[in-house]
Structure formats: C-alpha cells, structure tokens
Design an enzyme around this catalytic site. Structure first.
Site, PDB file in Angstrom:
ATOM      1  N   GLY A 168      10.032  29.013  62.055  1.00 49.67           N
ATOM      2  CA  GLY A 168      10.918  27.862  61.919  1.00 49.67           C
ATOM      3  C   GLY A 168      12.163  28.240  61.138  1.00 49.67           C
ATOM      4  O   GLY A 168      12.556  29.408  61.088  1.00 49.67           O
ATOM      5  N   SER A 169      12.746  27.257  60.502  1.00 49.32           N
ATOM      6  CA  SER A 169      14.020  27.470  59.809  1.00 49.32           C
ATOM      7  C   SER A 169      13.839  28.289  58.533  1.00 49.32           C
ATOM      8  O   SER A 169      12.738  28.370  57.974  1.00 49.32           O
ATOM      9  CB  SER A 169      14.620  26.110  59.451  1.00 49.32           C
ATOM     10  OG  SER A 169      13.704  25.412  58.625  1.00 49.32           O
TER      11      SER A 169
ATOM     12  N   GLU B  91       8.698  34.024  60.494  1.00 50.21           N
ATOM     13  CA  GLU B  91       9.609  34.228  61.641  1.00 50.21           C
ATOM     14  C   GLU B  91      10.635  33.109  61.573  1.00 50.21           C
ATOM     15  O   GLU B  91      10.391  31.998  62.042  1.00 50.21           O
ATOM     16  CB  GLU B  91       8.831  34.151  62.960  1.00 50.21           C
ATOM     17  CG  GLU B  91       7.781  35.224  63.137  1.00 50.21           C
ATOM     18  CD  GLU B  91       8.377  36.574  63.520  1.00 50.21           C
ATOM     19  OE1 GLU B  91       9.604  36.657  63.736  1.00 50.21           O
ATOM     20  OE2 GLU B  91       7.611  37.544  63.599  1.00 50.21           O
TER      21      GLU B  91
ATOM     22  N   CYS C  12      15.819  31.208  68.733  1.00 46.77           N
ATOM     23  CA  CYS C  12      16.100  31.937  67.495  1.00 46.77           C
ATOM     24  C   CYS C  12      16.968  33.149  67.795  1.00 46.77           C
ATOM     25  O   CYS C  12      17.723  33.604  66.940  1.00 46.77           O
ATOM     26  CB  CYS C  12      14.800  32.346  66.815  1.00 46.77           C
ATOM     27  SG  CYS C  12      13.671  33.202  67.905  1.00 46.77           S
TER      28      CYS C  12
END
Ligand code: NAD
Length: 529
Positions: free
Chosen positions: A255-256, A277, A311
């Site tokens: 995620g962020s 990640e 991403c």
C-alpha cells in the site's frame, strides 16, 4: 463512450440490476456468502463497495470486529500446527489444484475486478493470470526450498542450513491489485508451510471474498481447512490488531508509504518481521539514441495503463534534449487519440477505466492545479473525462515541467495515483539518472537506448545507476513477470515478493551442526579442558 445505465440507485438494492452481475456473483458464490448483501445495509458493521465506473453500489459487505479477528488468529495458529507437518511437495499439490481452480474462474474473476476496481478487461484477466503463474511457480518450489551444506572447520562435523515453516502470515493488500498481491503471498506461504490471514482493502472486498473462497474450498476439499483465511474490517478495528499481534511473525503489507511507516513501526516494536511493498514514483529515460517507436508505446502504456493506478506506473519522463521536441509531439498525438478510449472497463474498446473513487479524482485535480501553479504546462488532459457515466473518469494528462535549472516541479516528487505524466528534458545521462533517483521512492525505472554503454551505465554494478528495485532497458516501468523478485528501495519499503528467492521471507532459517566424530571439538580452536 457510453456506460450501461441500468444500475441500481444508491439507496435501493443492489447490483443485481447491473447487467449480468447477479449471475456473475452466483458463479463466484458471492450470493451465498454470509458476509455479502445485495440489499442495502446500514450501520458501522457494513461497508458499501462501489462500482467506480458508475459510482453505484455493487454490494454491502459485513465487517469483522475485534472478536472475529481474535477467533481467526487463534484458529490460524492451530491450522498452522497441522499444515506445517504436511510434506512440502504435498502442500504443493494443494497449491497446484488452487492454480487450476483459478484457471477455470479466470474470466469471472477478471470481470469482478473490472466491476470492483475498474480495470479494463485484459488487465482484470491478467491479474488472475498472475495468480495462475505464481501458483505454478510455488508448485515447483515445493520440491526445492533448498538449504545449504557448508564446509565445517571441525573434522567429523557437518554444517547445514534448513528452512522451516514460519507461522501465521498477515497479508494486507492495496485496492489496485485486489487479487494478485494476496496470491503472491499466499501461494509462497502455503508451500512454505504457513497459514495466511488476508486483510484486503475495503475498496475491493468482493474480489477478496471470491478469491479466498476458491482457495479455501480447494484446500478444505483436500483435507486442509483453515490454511487460507480472510478478515475484512477497518484499519482501527482489525488492521491495527493484526499488525500488533505477536502470533503473526510476518506482516506482508502492500500500500502507500504512509501505511508502510505505521505498519513498519508497529511490527518492529514487537520485533516481528515486515515485508513492505509501498508507493512508487517511477521514471523512464528516453536517450538520444533510443528506438522512439518502442519508447513511445512503452511510455503510453506505462503512464496511462490501469488509469495510472499501478505502483509501477510511469509518472516522470526524462527525454534527451536532442529528441525531446519530436518525441513530445508524438506523445501529444498519442494522448489525444486516447480521448475516445476512456469508459466502461468491460467494453473491449476501452483502454482507460475510472479512478477508484471520488477522492482519487480530487487528488488528481489537486495535482494538476499544483503543477500549473508551479509552472508546469498541461499539454493534454488535466480534467475530468466526459462520458455518459457517473463514474470517476479523468483524462490522461501530460504536463511539461518548466524549463528552469533543476526543473522545479515539486508536485512531481509525489505519487499521485492517477494518469499524470510529468515530462522533463535533460542534456547529460548522469544528470538524468541523478534526477530520476532524486525522489523518496525507489520502485521501478527504465531507460530506452540502443547503446550498450548507456545501458550498462544505467545498470552499473558500482550501484551508481538506477537506485530502484526494478531497472529495465527498452522495457517500460509498468508491470513485471512473477519470476523475478518484485519490490523497491527507500520509501518503497525494501520488501521483495513473488519470484527468485522471495520465498525465504516466509520461512525461518536454521543452522545445524552435526558432530559425527565422537569427540568434543570447539569452534575457533577453543580449549576447555
Ligand atoms: P493504502 O495504504 O491506503 O491501503 C493499503 C492497505 O493498507 C489497505 O488494506 C488498508 O486497509 C491497509 N491499512 C492502512 N492503514 C493500516 C493500518 N494502520 N493497519 C493495518 N492496515 C492498514 O493504499 P491503497 O490506496 O489501497 O493502494 C495504493 C498504494 O499502494 C499506492 O501508494 C501504490 O503505489 C501502493 N502499491 C504498492 C505496491 C508494491 O508492490 N510496491 C503494489 C500495489 C500498490
């Protein structure tokens, strides 16, 4: 582009009025799942999941509470104790059957992804193909999981390393890969002897329910219930409990960067392991000797594919000043031609689906306005896309940075999850590489060149080329095969998932010394007599 207008109204009942959705739900077992309601539900224990192409509800999903998580975690520990005793190649047989089940459900699951997160048809299906691929990879791995034999300094001793199951793995996934990220983790964890508890994004719970259901049904039918588990809840009620729970030795979170900072700290505090990640701000360099046709096609897919919500999306482009005018002119033409290809992701002609929600559209608008204030010139796009639908569509947007020393365009240093490409020009390769590296994130990077010297400079073994986890030559930043280790450096979190030796994250290493000499001999020649 017209989007089907037969959906239900927000206050009424469900998705079932969406063409074909009710039979899709039935084929995937969603209509029989106790968590899913096709009629409107109210109250804090229900979350609505929306179709981003229409802004209309797809379904309501019942959220787990603290007690549900507690039950899942304690049952998972028991499941792990049984599962780890199953020989790894037999665990691989279960994963093989799961891969086959995903092959059978590929079209339906791909369509569900298109409905729930707005990916175009081929990308929705491509995501399920990733599950099939990682399952195949994990099956092969189940007959390897290799340890080392090392030479002992002591006569009559054997020194070995073995890899053992780790425990219960918590998997936190982002909305934009609502299925594949779980599978990358769950398939490797399963052959490693681990049990997974998956906490998906609340923006894509239906995909999670459908995927976990398939894996759990297959494993249960083969005598292994409880290996694949799902909790769906808010970050406060479930997410925070999960990351703080010592029964979960590994938290794998996608995620962020904001989320990763929180997860990393909480897991580190209990000395657990985290695999992070996180966000990317990926750049592509087009050198003066590049094959411009190839660079153009790759840049457009990298920047615009998945509506800029990968991403690995290309967000910054550095073009050599000698080819910049011609290349940018071609980019403008290509972007303009996309205006008729925005719309319903389930329509074969569509190349650009919606953003995930209204908030994402606001963030897109904020970034465009900031870029304008900072001197950026919008060459194409910059606004909401005009379609007949109420969904969250925006225009693919091309912004040229001001031609100033250092090219100050601070907004380009941030990851805005939307199809915005910031274009810079450069004179020297060293400068381009330095500017490419000058952001907080370090996920994916690429260069287009026909020169071996330029390519080797970019990939330099000295480590002074690209500083990203992924560095490609004549291949864009977006997308990756499952065979390589996937992940990035710096604020991207340093984690590696999927191929290569990423499986080691899901196991614990044990070093064993076996003395068959019959005598006590101490290491380093120490005498104790
Ligand atoms: P997000 O950070 O908002 O949410 C990701 C997940 O984290 C969700 O499941 C969310 O519920 C969970 N979460 C958030 N706070 C938490 C907490 N305190 N405790 C436990 N869980 C928590 O991200 P998003 O908007 O869903 O996804 C987009 C972001 O993900 C982008 O930054 C993108 O670059 C990144 N991403 C990275 C990769 C990668 O492999 N590097 C892959 C996909 C997406």
């Amino acid at each position: 582009m017209t989007i089907s207008s037969s959906q239900s109204d927000r206050a009424g009942h469900a998705v079932s009025s969406l063409e074909g959705a009710d039979s899709l739900f039935a084929r995937l077992g969603l209509d029989r799942d106790a968590r899913v309601s096709l009629t409107q539900r109210q109250g804090p224990q229900w979350a609505m999941t929306e179709n981003p192409s229409t802004g209309q509800p797809l379904a309501w999903v019942r959220l787990d509470e603290a007690a549900d998580f507690e039950r899942q975690a304690s049952e998972a520990v028991a499941s792990f104790k049984a599962w780890r005793t199953v020989p790894a190649p037999s665990r691989g047989l279960v994963v093989r059957a799961i891969g086959d089940a995903f092959r059978r459900h590929k079209a339906d699951l791909g369509e569900l992804i298109s409905l729930e997160v707005g990916k175009i048809r081929s990308e929705g299906q491509g995501e399920i193909q990733e599950i099939v691929d990682i399952a195949d990879f994990a099956v092969g791995l189940s007959r390897q999981l290799p340890g080392l034999t090392l030479p002992s300094e002591r006569a009559g001793h054997r020194l070995i390393e073995q890899w053992l199951p780790l425990g219960v793995v918590g998997v936190i996934s982002a909305f934009n890969f609502p299925a594949a990220v779980w599978a990358w983790n769950a398939c490797l964890a399963a052959v490693s002897g681990d049990v997974t508890i998956w906490k998906p994004s609340l923006l894509a719970p239906l995909t999670a329910i459908a995927c976990n259901r398939i894996a759990d049904e297959v494993a249960t039918s083969m005598g292994h219930p409880g290996v694949f588990r799902l909790v769906i809840g808010t970050d406060q009620e479930v997410g925070e409990r999960m990351i703080a729970d010592r029964r979960l030795p590994l938290i794998s979170a996608t995620g962020s960067c904001r989320m990763g900072r929180r997860v990393g700290q909480v897991v580190a505090q209990r000395l657990g392991r985290s695999l992070l990640e996180l966000g990317g701000n990926n750049a592509c360099i087009v050198h003066e000797d590049a094959d411009l046709d190839l660079a153009l096609a790759s840049t457009v897919f990298g920047a615009v594919g998945t509506a800029g919500q990968r991403c690995t999306t290309t967000r910054r482009l550095f073009v050599h000043e000698k080819v910049a005018p011609a290349f940018i002119a071609r980019l403008v033409k290509a972007y303009r031609s996309l205006s008729t290809r925005i719309g319903d992701p389930r329509d074969e002609a569509t190349l650009i689906g919606p953003l995930i929600n209204a908030q994402a559209v606001k963030q897109f608008e904020h970034a465009v306005s900031a870029a304008r204030q900072q001197g950026g010139r919008v060459l194409v796009g910059g606004g909401r896309a005009t379609t007949n639908a109420l969904g969250h569509f925006v225009e693919p947007t091309l912004i040229v940075a001001p031609d100033a020393p250092g090219s100050a365009l601070p907004i380009a240093d941030e990851e805005t999850f939307a199809p915005i490409l910031y274009v810079f020009t450069y004179r020297s390769l060293d400068d381009a590489i330095e500017r490419q590296n000058a952001v907080d994130q370090g996920l994916s990077s690429s260069i287009f060149t026909e020169s071996m010297r330029v390519s080797e400079r970019f990939l330099s073994p000295a480590g002074n080329g690209s500083d990203c986890g992924i560095a490609n030559v004549n291949c864009g930043t977006s997308g990756a095969e499952i065979g390589g280790a996937f992940g990035g450096e710096k604020d991207t979190g340093g984690g590696r998932e999927s191929g290569s030796d990423s499986w080691k994250a899901y196991m614990r290493r044990q070093t064993c010394t076996i003395n068959f000499s019959g005598k006590l001999e101490l290491a380093q020649g120490i005498r104790f007599e």
